[in-house]
Every structure is written in C-alpha cells, then in structure tokens.
Design an enzyme around this catalytic site. Structure first.
Site, PDB file in Angstrom:
ATOM      1  N   LYS A 297      -3.560  -3.617  -0.784  1.00 26.07           N
ATOM      2  CA  LYS A 297      -3.879  -2.545  -1.475  1.00 26.07           C
ATOM      3  C   LYS A 297      -3.594  -2.553  -3.024  1.00 26.07           C
ATOM      4  CE  LYS A 297      -3.743   0.532   2.481  1.00 26.07           C
ATOM      5  NZ  LYS A 297      -3.450  -0.351   3.543  1.00 26.07           N
TER       6      LYS A 297
HETATM    7  C1  LIG Z   1      -4.339  -0.541   4.782  1.00 24.32           C
HETATM    8  C2  LIG Z   1      -4.108  -1.822   5.379  1.00 24.32           C
HETATM    9  C3  LIG Z   1      -5.074  -2.350   6.225  1.00 24.32           C
HETATM   10  C4  LIG Z   1      -6.320  -1.732   6.686  1.00 24.32           C
HETATM   11  O1  LIG Z   1      -7.296  -1.622   5.397  1.00 24.32           O
HETATM   12  P1  LIG Z   1      -8.463  -0.488   5.471  1.00 24.32           P
HETATM   13  O2  LIG Z   1      -9.236  -0.782   4.095  1.00 24.32           O
HETATM   14  O3  LIG Z   1      -8.112   0.525   5.682  1.00 24.32           O
HETATM   15  O4  LIG Z   1      -9.437  -1.029   6.669  1.00 24.32           O
HETATM   16  C5  LIG Z   1      -4.816  -3.662   6.843  1.00 24.32           C
HETATM   17  N1  LIG Z   1      -3.889  -4.383   6.680  1.00 24.32           N
HETATM   18  C6  LIG Z   1      -2.559  -3.707   5.700  1.00 24.32           C
HETATM   19  C7  LIG Z   1      -1.612  -4.406   5.712  1.00 24.32           C
HETATM   20  C8  LIG Z   1      -2.907  -2.680   5.096  1.00 24.32           C
HETATM   21  O5  LIG Z   1      -1.838  -1.995   4.292  1.00 24.32           O
END
Ligand SMILES: *Cc1c(COP(=O)(O)O)cnc(C)c1O
Length: 454
Positions: free
Chosen positions: A110
C-alpha cells in the site's frame, strides 16, 4: 495533448479532470472515477523500460494519465521522492518469480499507492493554495500507511484515531513516532467508535472549514501508481524477444492492486493471463464462473486478513472496463462481457489450510519466505500452472504484498523461526512517541479538532 477525462462508474455524475477526481475521491453519485480512455504504450516504449529505473518507469506510466495536468519536471521530482526503495524479484523455480512489494516505509504494497497519492494531492493543493485535513480511523495497518505516506507534506495535515490498547506496539509506534504534520489520537473505545467519530465529523458543517478528506482506497490517485510495478517487473525479467509475455498472480481483497495490473494489460503490457487469487471469500471466482454475483456478508475471517472482503470496492471498475455497469452496492444493471473477461482473467479461491501449507512448501522447496497474503498469490499461480500445463519457460510473477515480519506468529507457528525485521521497521523502540488521548465523546473530539486546526 488534451487531458483525459474521468467518468463515474454509476454514470450519473459530471466528467472531471484527474486533479478533481483525486481531490474528490468518490464521485457525487457514489461511483468510482475511471479514465474515459486508457492510454497505450507502443512495443518500442515498453522495450525501452528495460533501461529505466523504477521511478523513471513510474514517471512514464503516471504521466500518461496526467497529460496537461502536471509539468514533466514537477512529476519527475514527485516520483523520484516517492520511490526511493528497492523492488526485489526472487526466483522460485523454473521461470516463476515473486515480486516483493514489501520494502516501503510500512513494509506493505500500500506504500506504493499512498506515497504517490499523497504527493499528487499535495501538489494540486499547493497550486490552488488550499489545505486539507485527512481524518482516518484505523485498527492498525491503514493508519500507519497513510501517516507515513503523508508525513512531511506541507499542505496536508493528518489525524489518525485508533482504539486505545487494541493495536500492537509496533503498529502504534509506526504512527506515533512521526510527529510534524501527523497527529495520532488514542481513543478510549473500540475501532467502531473511532469510525463513528470520523463519520460524524464529516457530516458536521461546523467543520467544513477544515476541508476534511478520507484518502480512502478507491481514490483514482491510488490506482494509477499500482500500474507501474507490472511494467517494471516485466522489464527486468523478459527475455527481450518480440513475442515475450507474462502471467501475473495477485493476492486480492478490494481489487485495487489487480486493477492496476488489468490497466497495464489494456495499456499494452503483454499479460497472457491474469490470475486473481483470493482467500475463502470467493465471491469473485464464483462470479467469473457463473456470471452471477453474490456478495459474502459478513465476510469470512481468514489468515490473509487484509483480503477479508466480501464485496471488493474496486469491482465496479473491473466491470466497467468490460462494458458492464455495477453500482456501489454490487447491483449489476448491465452484465459485462464475461467471455472477454474469462479470456483475460483466471480466478481461484485458496483456503487457510492451503495458505499455511504453501508457506511451508515455498520455504522448504523454493527458499521463498512468504506471509499469508503472498502465499495465496503463489498458491494461485502454482495451481494455475498445474491445471493448464503451463510451459516451464513461461514467465510468471506472483506478488508479495507485505513483509513476513509483520506476521511473526503465523511464521513461527508454520516455519518455527522468527522472520527478521526489514530496515524500515527497525529501531522504533528508541524513538519518541507523540500521541494524544481522548475520551469517546464527539464533543471532546470536535473541540480537539477546532483547537488544533484553526
Ligand atoms: C490491502 C492488502 C491486500 C489486498 O489488496 P487489494 O488492492 O485490496 O486487493 C493484499 N495484501 C495485503 C498485505 C494488503 O495490505
């Protein structure tokens, strides 16, 4: 060149420019902003990425969506500042790789999106001589990603509320040791209480002067930066031949990450197949198979906790890209082109049992250290390869979205050792913490905001 316009997936809002979509977040009709046209790269341009650094590829990709909206020189400075950490590619077996998106400041993928969104927001706010207060409630991870991404940006203040005693020490310290434009509030209450206070503030016209924003995950400013690493990884691992192509597997929850990949495909990246790997929340694989969409309510609790999503908030964008219409509640008024979608995408649900087994197998057989989210992606990839007898030379890349050190209990249970901390998470113990404490009362919280942000 004329700039790209952005429309709402609910089709009942005016088209806007990128900067308007970025600062608005959600469209007035509750839809998600989508570019009216998807810019494309030529084969030559994609070839040239082999010679470029990550931030240079980020510049090329993001620039396509911002034509006429930002100066090249300014954008270049922003991407260079945002992407100052490595993106390792680890070989598993044959031509199958894991891309580690876990080297940013909060060791989560993220960071890629939040850091760029923060910088772009700051750029447009400065230009318009405006300020913004990001208000967010967290149960741990989102708050630290947002706080770190917006840290030090001069036209944006951040206030994060967390429930007292309900986040881990490390999660708290990732937020409270920043200072400057970041305020962290420990609330005597639960996560739901934090969310309720945030919601009430947004609805309170006395606070309009603060220009509140939530920086949530459906912002188009988070999606565009998530296109970049697909181009990057292909540029590093391709053989250099004319007919090179690649299979990606993406561990998915709200589908922001995978939308980045689908955009990359539509921009010309030769993605042979796109695997959407989900945990036991299997609403999407079922939809892809049957064409019938049923949300999972409430969502199931699985080990890959960031993917416990029973209705992916970005699904409306995927449906729109394949000529369908889905509203924010998941209602479909126009069915997308399922044949084309199945041509591009394969989707698989991975159980918690399989997730654990794969953490073990990946470590023991291929020397890969995966945490539960990355394990779901890798399992999806290996199952796909088996089922479709994929050639051993086929380039395949699975995404690892968090650092294993963020899940020490699971790793210790399965692999019997504690993963080492990445540099970004080290040394937090010795830093000073800045944190305010509040009772769970809206009047107190409102007074706090008014006193701190005049
Ligand atoms: C948010 C997140 C995801 C999922 O990503 P999306 O874009 O919501 O599909 C997968 N793995 C981790 C560690 C995350 O923090």
């Amino acid at each position: 060149m004329e700039s790209i316009k952005y429309y709402s997936t609910n089709l009942h809002a005016n088209e806007v420019t990128f900067s308007e979509a970025l600062l608005k977040g959600i469209a007035p009709d509750k839809g998600l902003y989508m570019p009216k046209e998807i810019p494309a790269f030529s084969k030559e341009e994609i070839k040239s990425f082999s010679q470029k650094e990550y931030y240079e590829i980020a510049f090329e990709v993001i620039r396509k969506f911002l034509v006429g909206q930002i100066d090249d020189k300014e954008l270049f400075a922003l991407v260079k500042d945002a992407y100052n950490f490595p993106v390792p590619l680890e070989k598993g077996f044959e031509n199958k790789y894991v891309m580690r998106l876990d080297q940013g400041p909060t060791a989560s993928f993220k960071d890629f999106a939040a850091r760029m969104m923060g910088r772009l927001m700051n750029y447009y706010l400065k230009k318009e001589n405006r300020k913004l207060l990001i208000l967010t409630a967290t149960s741990g991870d989102t708050g630290s990603a947002i706080a770190n991404a917006f840290y030090g940006l001069d036209n944006i203040q951040v206030a994060v509320l967390f429930p007292d005693g309900e986040v881990t020490d490390r999660q708290r310290k990732q937020m409270t040791t920043l200072g400057e434009n970041i305020k962290i509030i420990s609330l005597k209450g639960k996560f739901d209480d934090c969310q309720a206070l945030v919601k009430e503030s947004f609805a309170d016209s006395d606070l309009d002067y603060l220009n509140l924003s939530s920086a949530n995950s459906i912002n188009i400013g988070r999606l565009v930066p998530q296109i970049v690493y697909y181009f990057y990884s292909f540029s590093r691992l391709r053989k250099g031949e004319e007919n090179d192509d690649v299979v990606f597997s993406v561990p998915s929850g709200n589908f922001g990450d995978m939308m980045g990949g689908i955009f990359a495909k539509h921009m010309g990246l030769p993605i042979k197949k796109f695997i959407i790997s989900v945990n036991e929340n299997d609403e999407f694989p079922t939809f892809l198979k049957t064409g019938k969409y049923n949300k999972i309510e409430p969502s199931k609790n699985c080990l890959s906790s960031a993917m416990n999503v029973g209705h992916p908030s970005n699904l409306a964008r995927l449906v729109a890209l394949y000529d369908g219409v889905m509203d924010e509640k998941g209602g479909i008024s126009q069915i997308p082109d399922m044949v084309k979608m199945r041509d591009d995408i394969y989707s698989i649900s991975v159980s918690d049992k399989e997730t654990k087994e794969m953490i073990k197998e990946a470590h023991n057989k291929h020397n890969l250290l995966l945490e539960p989210h990355g394990s779901v992606g890798w399992k999806g990839l290996t199952e796909y390869c088996k089922k479709f007898n994929v050639d051993k030379d086929q380039l395949c890349i699975s995404l690892e979205t968090a650092h294993p050190a963020k899940f020490p209990e699971e790793i210790i249970e399965i692999l019997k050792f504690e993963p080492e901390l990445p540099p970004s998470l080290e040394g937090l113990e010795n830093k000073e913490e800045y944190c305010d404490n509040l009772e769970n009362k809206y009047s107190d919280f409102k007074a706090y905001l008014i006193n701190n942000y005049k």
